[in-house]
Design an enzyme around this catalytic site. Sequence first.
Site, PDB file in Angstrom:
ATOM      1  N   LYS A  52       0.842  -1.201   0.000  1.00  0.00           N
ATOM      2  CA  LYS A  52       0.000   0.000   0.000  1.00  0.00           C
ATOM      3  C   LYS A  52       0.877   1.251   0.000  1.00  0.00           C
ATOM      4  CE  LYS A  52      -3.846  -2.440   2.155  1.00  0.00           C
ATOM      5  NZ  LYS A  52      -4.611  -2.769   3.355  1.00  0.00           N
ATOM      6  N   GLN A  96      -4.892  -1.677   9.545  1.00  0.00           N
ATOM      7  CA  GLN A  96      -4.761  -3.001   8.932  1.00  0.00           C
ATOM      8  C   GLN A  96      -5.323  -4.078   9.863  1.00  0.00           C
ATOM      9  OE1 GLN A  96      -3.749  -3.439   5.793  1.00  0.00           O
ATOM     10  NE2 GLN A  96      -3.963  -5.650   5.849  1.00  0.00           N
ATOM     11  N   ASP A 119     -11.191   2.418   3.620  1.00  0.00           N
ATOM     12  CA  ASP A 119     -11.406   0.967   3.513  1.00  0.00           C
ATOM     13  C   ASP A 119     -12.883   0.650   3.285  1.00  0.00           C
ATOM     14  OD1 ASP A 119      -9.252  -0.822   3.597  1.00  0.00           O
ATOM     15  OD2 ASP A 119      -8.947  -0.512   5.746  1.00  0.00           O
TER      16      ASP A 119
HETATM   17  N1  GUN Z   1      -6.932  -7.109   6.045  1.00  0.00           N
HETATM   18  C1  GUN Z   1      -7.200  -7.837   4.935  1.00  0.00           C
HETATM   19  N2  GUN Z   1      -7.701  -7.047   3.959  1.00  0.00           N
HETATM   20  C2  GUN Z   1      -7.752  -5.799   4.476  1.00  0.00           C
HETATM   21  C3  GUN Z   1      -8.166  -4.550   3.945  1.00  0.00           C
HETATM   22  O1  GUN Z   1      -8.625  -4.421   2.806  1.00  0.00           O
HETATM   23  N3  GUN Z   1      -8.041  -3.491   4.783  1.00  0.00           N
HETATM   24  C4  GUN Z   1      -7.573  -3.598   6.049  1.00  0.00           C
HETATM   25  N4  GUN Z   1      -7.514  -2.491   6.804  1.00  0.00           N
HETATM   26  N5  GUN Z   1      -7.174  -4.751   6.571  1.00  0.00           N
HETATM   27  C5  GUN Z   1      -7.267  -5.838   5.781  1.00  0.00           C
END
Ligand code: GUN
Length: 292
Positions: A52, A96, A119
Site C-alpha cells: 500500500k 490493517q 477501507d
Molecule cells: N486485512 C485484509 N484485507 C484488508 C483490507 O482491505 N483493509 C484492512 N484495513 N485490513 C485488511
Amino acid sequence: MQIIDGKAIAADIKKEIALQVEEIIATGGKRPHLAAILVGHDGGSETYVANKVRACEECGFTSTLIRYEEDVTEEELLSKVCELNADADVDGFIVQLPLPKHIDEQKVIETIDYRKDVDGFHPINAGRLAIGLPCYLSATPNGIIELLRRYNIDTKGKKCVVLGRSNIVGKPVATLMMQKQIPGDATVTVCHSHTADIEAECRAADIIIAALGQPHFVKADMVKEGAVIIDVGTTRVPDATRKSGFRLCGDVDFKNVAPKCSYITPVPGGVGPMTIVSLMKNTLLAATHKIY
Ligand code: GUN
C-alpha cells in the site's frame, strides 16, 4: 478462454491516478495523503501494508505508516484513530486487520471518521453501499467490479454465485453485483458453510466469485462451460522452492477450471493488485471530497 490481467489493469489505473495527482498539484492543490496503522508483525499484514505504501509512491500520494507492537492497548490505538480523524492533512486512513485479540476490532472501525474511512468498513459506508448511496467501497469488491467493467463482461441478468459471506468481500460484492447498475444487475446467490448443495449452485452460475479462503475449492466439475470465474483466494501454502517459503493459492483449481471458462482471474496477478488500486482510488476521492 481469456485470462483477466489484474496486474496490467492495476498498473494502468495507477498511471491514471498519478496523472490526476499531477493535475491537482499543478493547479495549486494538496497532495493526497493516506495513513496506515499496522499493529504487530503478521507476515501477510506486513506485505499488504508495504504494498500500500509503495502504491502511494507510484500514485504520487504522501503516505504515513504508524506502527505499534502487538501489546498496544485498545485505548492507545483509539487515541491514534481520533488523532488521525482530526488531522486536516490526512485525507484518509486505514487500520490493517486483523488486530490482536485483546482489541475490539469493531470498536476501532466505528471510531474512524466515516469520511476518512477509505477501507469502506465503517457501518455508515457499509449501510450506504447497501442502499445504493455514494460511499467508500471496500477495496476487493470495488477491484472486482472494475475488472468486470474494463473487460466489458456482461453481468446484466446473469446468475452470479458468491462463495463466502464476509463483511469485507462476500457481502459487499454480492450487493454490488445485484445493484441497479452496470456491472451489476445480476441475480445473486451467496453461498456459505451451511449452503445445502454448493456444487449445484456453482454449476448453475454464469459468474462465480470465490472468496472463501479454501485453496482449490472450486473444481472443474463445479463450473459451467463458458462461466466467468473471479478468484479472491490468497491462502499462503508452504513452498520450499520459493525464497519466501510460501506461495499464494487461490480458491479455484485454476489448471483444470481455466479451459472451461470464458474469463478467469489468476492467483497471483488477478484480483490482488486491484485491491490496492481501489484503496488508492478511495484516497483520491477523499482528497478531492468527491463523496463527503
Ligand atoms: N486485512 C485484509 N484485507 C484488508 C483490507 O482491505 N483493509 C484492512 N484495513 N485490513 C485488511
